[in-house]
Enzyme design. Structure first.
Site, PDB file in Angstrom:
ATOM      1  N   THR A  38       0.716  -1.263   0.000  1.00  0.00           N
ATOM      2  CA  THR A  38       0.000   0.000   0.000  1.00  0.00           C
ATOM      3  C   THR A  38       0.746   1.316   0.000  1.00  0.00           C
ATOM      4  O   THR A  38       1.695   1.518   0.736  1.00  0.00           O
ATOM      5  CB  THR A  38      -0.994   0.046   1.169  1.00  0.00           C
ATOM      6  OG1 THR A  38      -1.876  -1.041   1.064  1.00  0.00           O
ATOM      7  CG2 THR A  38      -1.800   1.294   1.196  1.00  0.00           C
ATOM      8  N   ASP A  48      -3.288   3.170  -4.128  1.00  0.00           N
ATOM      9  CA  ASP A  48      -2.940   2.225  -5.188  1.00  0.00           C
ATOM     10  C   ASP A  48      -3.902   1.040  -5.092  1.00  0.00           C
ATOM     11  O   ASP A  48      -4.821   1.051  -4.271  1.00  0.00           O
ATOM     12  CB  ASP A  48      -1.486   1.772  -5.050  1.00  0.00           C
ATOM     13  CG  ASP A  48      -1.285   0.838  -3.863  1.00  0.00           C
ATOM     14  OD1 ASP A  48      -1.609   1.254  -2.741  1.00  0.00           O
ATOM     15  OD2 ASP A  48      -0.817  -0.298  -4.047  1.00  0.00           O
ATOM     16  N   ARG A  87      -2.829  -2.550  -5.240  1.00  0.00           N
ATOM     17  CA  ARG A  87      -2.164  -3.857  -5.106  1.00  0.00           C
ATOM     18  C   ARG A  87      -2.383  -4.440  -3.719  1.00  0.00           C
ATOM     19  O   ARG A  87      -2.166  -3.763  -2.720  1.00  0.00           O
ATOM     20  CB  ARG A  87      -0.661  -3.727  -5.379  1.00  0.00           C
ATOM     21  CG  ARG A  87       0.119  -5.013  -5.088  1.00  0.00           C
ATOM     22  CD  ARG A  87       1.594  -4.885  -5.420  1.00  0.00           C
ATOM     23  NE  ARG A  87       1.797  -4.819  -6.868  1.00  0.00           N
ATOM     24  CZ  ARG A  87       2.986  -4.730  -7.453  1.00  0.00           C
ATOM     25  NH1 ARG A  87       4.087  -4.663  -6.702  1.00  0.00           N
ATOM     26  NH2 ARG A  87       3.077  -4.676  -8.767  1.00  0.00           N
ATOM     27  N   LYS A 129      -9.116   0.222  -2.037  1.00  0.00           N
ATOM     28  CA  LYS A 129      -8.634   0.609  -0.709  1.00  0.00           C
ATOM     29  C   LYS A 129      -9.273   1.882  -0.171  1.00  0.00           C
ATOM     30  O   LYS A 129      -8.979   2.297   0.948  1.00  0.00           O
ATOM     31  CB  LYS A 129      -7.109   0.781  -0.738  1.00  0.00           C
ATOM     32  CG  LYS A 129      -6.365  -0.460  -1.197  1.00  0.00           C
ATOM     33  CD  LYS A 129      -4.871  -0.243  -1.201  1.00  0.00           C
ATOM     34  CE  LYS A 129      -4.158  -1.437  -1.808  1.00  0.00           C
ATOM     35  NZ  LYS A 129      -2.686  -1.247  -1.829  1.00  0.00           N
ATOM     36  N   GLY A 158      -2.544  -1.967   5.503  1.00  0.00           N
ATOM     37  CA  GLY A 158      -2.336  -3.005   6.515  1.00  0.00           C
ATOM     38  C   GLY A 158      -2.989  -4.305   6.093  1.00  0.00           C
ATOM     39  O   GLY A 158      -2.956  -4.672   4.920  1.00  0.00           O
ATOM     40  N   SER A 175       3.401   1.180   3.066  1.00  0.00           N
ATOM     41  CA  SER A 175       4.811   0.889   2.783  1.00  0.00           C
ATOM     42  C   SER A 175       5.424   1.856   1.782  1.00  0.00           C
ATOM     43  O   SER A 175       6.639   2.032   1.753  1.00  0.00           O
ATOM     44  CB  SER A 175       4.952  -0.551   2.271  1.00  0.00           C
ATOM     45  OG  SER A 175       4.094  -0.754   1.161  1.00  0.00           O
ATOM     46  N   ASP A 180       8.063   1.308  -4.500  1.00  0.00           N
ATOM     47  CA  ASP A 180       7.772   0.396  -3.397  1.00  0.00           C
ATOM     48  C   ASP A 180       7.199  -0.895  -3.966  1.00  0.00           C
ATOM     49  O   ASP A 180       6.214  -0.860  -4.714  1.00  0.00           O
ATOM     50  CB  ASP A 180       6.770   1.047  -2.428  1.00  0.00           C
ATOM     51  CG  ASP A 180       6.217   0.048  -1.427  1.00  0.00           C
ATOM     52  OD1 ASP A 180       7.027  -0.724  -0.885  1.00  0.00           O
ATOM     53  OD2 ASP A 180       4.997   0.044  -1.203  1.00  0.00           O
ATOM     54  N   SER A 229       3.467  -1.755  -3.302  1.00  0.00           N
ATOM     55  CA  SER A 229       2.435  -0.948  -3.977  1.00  0.00           C
ATOM     56  C   SER A 229       2.532  -1.179  -5.477  1.00  0.00           C
ATOM     57  O   SER A 229       3.609  -1.447  -6.002  1.00  0.00           O
ATOM     58  CB  SER A 229       2.635   0.540  -3.676  1.00  0.00           C
ATOM     59  OG  SER A 229       2.721   0.774  -2.302  1.00  0.00           O
TER      60      SER A 229
END
Length: 246
Positions: A5, A21, A23, A37, A51, A134, A171, A174
């Site tokens: 995330t 995002d 993923r 999300k 999370g 993240s 990242d 993500s």
């Protein structure tokens, strides 16, 4: 399944912009390429979750229900954003961080536009812009250089997209697309699912010329014989009903 995330929220002149995002990861594997999300809490309040995917989903679902019950009991037409923040932080603190939900809460009410960050242990902060997940450091670098007070809506949405894409490309947790949600002071909401699709593989797949030898046409496999048996229709007349003893 965790969301990996990058989620963001910022205040602009006439409202709030949220971004995320899409993923979801299961360890090192991508479990879902199009995970939603940005969660609905109230008509004027939305919440981004990072999370554990199940925890963010069910936590926001429960608080959304509680907010509606509170509106019905008090007769209020609109929920306050600080009320949603209080309900969320109390619930998360009660579970001492075992509910893995890191949230970015955004909305508009009678007091103006608001953005809150909520950590899994229940601590909160009211900020003009924030990032979590993240990919939050990559997204924050974009916000720190690009955010200004009293931004126009188009500029704010573009900044949120750039912040999410910074997380997507820097990242590993993500990825995929970028969703945005604009909540305005006049009560209107614009939810753009797949606002940016930097990793759309459709055009690349369409460009591949497949040999006809790989396509199985009808009749490729020989059929020895075929038969059709008509099914006998069952009616209520064929059913025996036995009364239960009192």
């Amino acid at each position: 399944t965790k969301t990996g995330t990058t989620i963001v929220g910022l205040v602009y002149k006439n409202g709030v912009v949220l971004g995320a995002d899409t993923r979801a990861t299961n360890g090192t594997e991508v479990a879902d390429k199009d995970c939603e999300k940005i969660h609905f809490l109230a008509p004027n309040i939305y919440c981004c979750g990072a999370g554990t995917a199940a925890d963010t989903e069910k936590t926001t679902e429960l608080i959304s229900s509680n907010l509606e019950l509170l509106r019905m009991n008090t007769g209020m037409k609109q929920s306050r954003v600080v009320t949603a923040c209080t309900l969320l932080k109390r619930m998360l603190f009660r579970y001492q961080g075992h509910i893995g939900a890191a949230l970015v809460l955004g909305g508009c009410d009678s007091k103006g536009p608001h953005v809150y960050q909520i950590y899994p242990h229940g601590s909160t902060g009211k900020l003009p812009y924030t990032t979590m997940g993240s990919g939050s450091l990559a997204a924050m670098s974009v916000f720190e250089t690009g955010w200004t007070e009293n931004m126009e809506e188009a500029d704010a949405v573009e900044l949120a997209k750039r912040a999410i894409l910074a997380g997507v490309f820097n990242d590993l947790g993500s990825g995929s697309n970028c969703d945005t949600c604009v909540i305005r002071l006049d009560g209107t909401v614009s939810f753009d699912r797949g606002a940016v699709k930097p990793n759309d593989v459709g055009p690349f797949r369409d460009a591949i010329q497949r040999s006809d030898r790989l396509n199985m046409t009808k009749g490729t496999t020989a059929t020895l014989n075929s038969s059709f048996v008509k099914h006998n229709r069952v009616t209520l007349a064929d059913v025996t009903v036995t009364e239960m003893e009192a």
